[in-house]
Design a protein around this motif. Structure first.
Motif, PDB file in Angstrom:
ATOM      1  N   PRO A  48       0.956  -1.092   0.076  1.00 25.95           N
ATOM      2  CA  PRO A  48       0.037  -0.097   0.102  1.00 25.95           C
ATOM      3  C   PRO A  48       0.802   1.143   0.067  1.00 25.95           C
ATOM      4  CG  PRO A  48      -0.716  -1.590   1.509  1.00 25.95           C
ATOM      5  CD  PRO A  48       0.613  -1.992   1.108  1.00 25.95           C
ATOM      6  N   ALA A  49       0.467   2.297  -0.847  1.00 21.82           N
ATOM      7  CA  ALA A  49       1.400   3.280  -0.924  1.00 21.82           C
ATOM      8  C   ALA A  49       1.186   4.303   0.316  1.00 21.82           C
ATOM      9  CB  ALA A  49       0.834   4.373  -2.211  1.00 21.82           C
ATOM     10  N   ASP A  50       0.404   4.290   1.190  1.00 15.94           N
ATOM     11  CA  ASP A  50       0.305   5.008   2.307  1.00 15.94           C
ATOM     12  C   ASP A  50       1.032   4.615   3.636  1.00 15.94           C
ATOM     13  OD1 ASP A  50      -1.567   2.707   2.613  1.00 15.94           O
ATOM     14  OD2 ASP A  50      -3.089   4.124   3.687  1.00 15.94           O
ATOM     15  N   ARG A  51       1.644   3.200   3.361  1.00 18.60           N
ATOM     16  CA  ARG A  51       2.531   2.941   4.436  1.00 18.60           C
ATOM     17  C   ARG A  51       3.853   2.478   4.156  1.00 18.60           C
ATOM     18  NH1 ARG A  51      -1.770  -2.093   4.761  1.00 18.60           N
ATOM     19  NH2 ARG A  51      -3.599  -0.920   4.468  1.00 18.60           N
ATOM     20  N   GLU A  52       4.674   2.622   5.241  1.00 19.45           N
ATOM     21  CA  GLU A  52       6.043   2.444   5.037  1.00 19.45           C
ATOM     22  C   GLU A  52       6.279   0.955   5.757  1.00 19.45           C
ATOM     23  OE1 GLU A  52      10.426   4.865   5.545  1.00 19.45           O
ATOM     24  OE2 GLU A  52       8.827   5.147   7.010  1.00 19.45           O
ATOM     25  N   ILE A  53       6.871   0.309   4.669  1.00 14.83           N
ATOM     26  CA  ILE A  53       6.991  -1.146   5.200  1.00 14.83           C
ATOM     27  C   ILE A  53       8.362  -1.445   4.831  1.00 14.83           C
ATOM     28  CG2 ILE A  53       6.434  -3.762   4.813  1.00 14.83           C
ATOM     29  CD1 ILE A  53       4.185  -1.927   5.938  1.00 14.83           C
ATOM     30  N   PHE A  54       9.320  -2.153   5.743  1.00 17.91           N
ATOM     31  CA  PHE A  54      10.638  -2.235   5.542  1.00 17.91           C
ATOM     32  C   PHE A  54      10.866  -3.681   5.196  1.00 17.91           C
ATOM     33  CE2 PHE A  54      10.268   1.328   8.575  1.00 17.91           C
ATOM     34  CZ  PHE A  54      11.110   2.368   7.698  1.00 17.91           C
ATOM     35  N   LEU A  55      11.420  -4.098   3.842  1.00 19.37           N
ATOM     36  CA  LEU A  55      11.325  -5.357   3.403  1.00 19.37           C
ATOM     37  C   LEU A  55      12.910  -5.854   3.612  1.00 19.37           C
ATOM     38  CD1 LEU A  55       9.290  -5.328   0.160  1.00 19.37           C
ATOM     39  CD2 LEU A  55       8.407  -5.915   2.661  1.00 19.37           C
ATOM     40  N   HIS A  56      12.916  -7.074   4.373  1.00 20.00           N
ATOM     41  CA  HIS A  56      14.362  -7.829   4.517  1.00 20.00           C
ATOM     42  C   HIS A  56      14.449  -9.097   3.652  1.00 20.00           C
ATOM     43  CE1 HIS A  56      16.537 -10.876   6.740  1.00 20.00           C
ATOM     44  NE2 HIS A  56      17.316  -9.610   6.882  1.00 20.00           N
ATOM     45  N   ALA A  57      15.566  -9.459   3.012  1.00 24.67           N
ATOM     46  CA  ALA A  57      15.932 -10.473   2.326  1.00 24.67           C
ATOM     47  C   ALA A  57      16.977 -11.039   2.849  1.00 24.67           C
ATOM     48  CB  ALA A  57      16.189 -10.018   0.771  1.00 24.67           C
ATOM     49  N   GLU A  58      17.013 -12.403   3.225  1.00 22.21           N
ATOM     50  CA  GLU A  58      17.798 -13.069   3.963  1.00 22.21           C
ATOM     51  C   GLU A  58      19.118 -13.069   3.406  1.00 22.21           C
ATOM     52  OE1 GLU A  58      17.909 -17.683   3.207  1.00 22.21           O
ATOM     53  OE2 GLU A  58      16.069 -16.828   4.083  1.00 22.21           O
ATOM     54  N   ASN A  59      19.369 -12.771   2.298  1.00 14.64           N
ATOM     55  CA  ASN A  59      20.719 -12.761   1.529  1.00 14.64           C
ATOM     56  C   ASN A  59      21.470 -11.554   1.574  1.00 14.64           C
ATOM     57  OD1 ASN A  59      18.472 -11.699  -0.257  1.00 14.64           O
ATOM     58  ND2 ASN A  59      20.071 -11.643  -1.756  1.00 14.64           N
ATOM     59  N   GLY A  60      20.840 -10.579   2.371  1.00 17.05           N
ATOM     60  CA  GLY A  60      21.374  -9.329   2.803  1.00 17.05           C
ATOM     61  C   GLY A  60      20.875  -7.740   2.486  1.00 17.05           C
ATOM     62  N   ILE A  61      19.707  -7.874   2.502  1.00 11.58           N
ATOM     63  CA  ILE A  61      19.086  -6.474   2.279  1.00 11.58           C
ATOM     64  C   ILE A  61      18.015  -6.069   3.025  1.00 11.58           C
ATOM     65  CG2 ILE A  61      17.531  -5.006   0.364  1.00 11.58           C
ATOM     66  CD1 ILE A  61      18.625  -7.179  -1.774  1.00 11.58           C
ATOM     67  N   LEU A  62      18.102  -4.974   3.541  1.00 10.37           N
ATOM     68  CA  LEU A  62      16.745  -4.232   4.409  1.00 10.37           C
ATOM     69  C   LEU A  62      16.565  -2.951   3.756  1.00 10.37           C
ATOM     70  CD1 LEU A  62      15.321  -4.445   7.029  1.00 10.37           C
ATOM     71  CD2 LEU A  62      17.119  -3.016   7.984  1.00 10.37           C
ATOM     72  N   GLY A  63      15.414  -2.944   3.228  1.00 10.76           N
ATOM     73  CA  GLY A  63      14.851  -1.675   2.533  1.00 10.76           C
ATOM     74  C   GLY A  63      14.601  -2.198   0.997  1.00 10.76           C
ATOM     75  N   MET A  64      14.428  -3.534   0.665  1.00 10.09           N
ATOM     76  CA  MET A  64      14.167  -3.994  -0.685  1.00 10.09           C
ATOM     77  C   MET A  64      13.052  -3.342  -1.084  1.00 10.09           C
ATOM     78  SD  MET A  64      13.994  -8.046  -1.806  1.00 10.09           S
ATOM     79  CE  MET A  64      12.656  -8.163  -0.777  1.00 10.09           C
TER      80      MET A  64
END
Length: 223
Positions: A48-64
């Protein structure tokens, strides 16, 4: 209730992208969320465009971020399924040890995983089909390090056999770890260790769900 199951009855519900979209609707502003391989990897495209969700990938990304678009792919920037992704402003790229420290340190709000089977008490099997090559990955760390484990998957397997079952017959990833299930036919919650049907997909009836589920569950549908 239990299904009077003999063989699954084909029903047209949500597509794989629509499963991911439906799950994305329930992510809360400010959540940090890990995405596993399979259907979960489509979630970034439907946040959703009105929410800030921080996405993590186990290979080493935070803020995907989502898929970057054709001709914008960077082969060195991929998600856990080796698919091209983008980075949101403020994203961090870290090594595997730091990435798993995020998982094991309890810094995630939700992990979203695919599944081979989920039992009626929330047991998860998602890493090994007998007779094939095992692929443990990071799922065992994720399910014990995250308070909410949401599964998104098709309701039945390629042979038409239900994947929401009384007891898992595949090797387990974790015991009583699943808290929600999103499928092409329905949305289930695990409440106090019991499976509860909360929603049927558009065009799908409660009877359709019942005929394609061998697990015992109750119904408490959203109004």
């Amino acid at each position: 209730m239990t299904a009077n199951y003999t063989t699954a009855v084909p029903v047209t519900g949500r597509t794989r992208d629509e499963i991911a979209c439906r799950l994305a609707e329930d992510l809360v502003d400010g959540y940090t969320v890990n995405l596993g391989v399979g259907i979960p990897l489509a979630v970034p495209n439907f946040l959703p465009a009105d929410r800030e969700i921080f996405l993590h990938a186990e290979n080493g990304i935070l803020g995907m971020g989502p898929y970057p678009g054709l001709d914008n792919e960077d082969p060195d920037l991929t998600d856990a399924g080796k698919q091209p992704v983008s980075l949101n402003a403020g994203a961090a790229i870290v090594d595997s040890a730091t990435s798993f420290a995020i998982v094991r340190g309890g810094h995630l709000d939700v992990t979203v995983l695919g599944a081979l089977q989920v039992s009626e008490v929330g047991d998860l099997a998602n890493w090994y089909v007998p007779g094939r090559n095992p692929a443990v990955g990071g799922a065992m760390d994720l399910v014990v390090g995250t308070p909410e484990v949401w599964v998104c998957m098709e309701h039945v397997d390629r042979k038409g056999e239900p994947k929401i079952v009384p007891r898992c017959t595949f090797p387990l990833t974790g015991l009583r770890v699943v808290t929600r299930i999103y499928t092409d036919l329905a949305v289930f919650y695990l409440i106090d260790g019991h499976l509860v049907l909360k929603e049927c997909a558009p065009g799908v009836t409660c009877e359709d769900v019942r005929r394609n589920t061998t697990a015992t569950y109750t119904e408490d549908l959203f109004s």
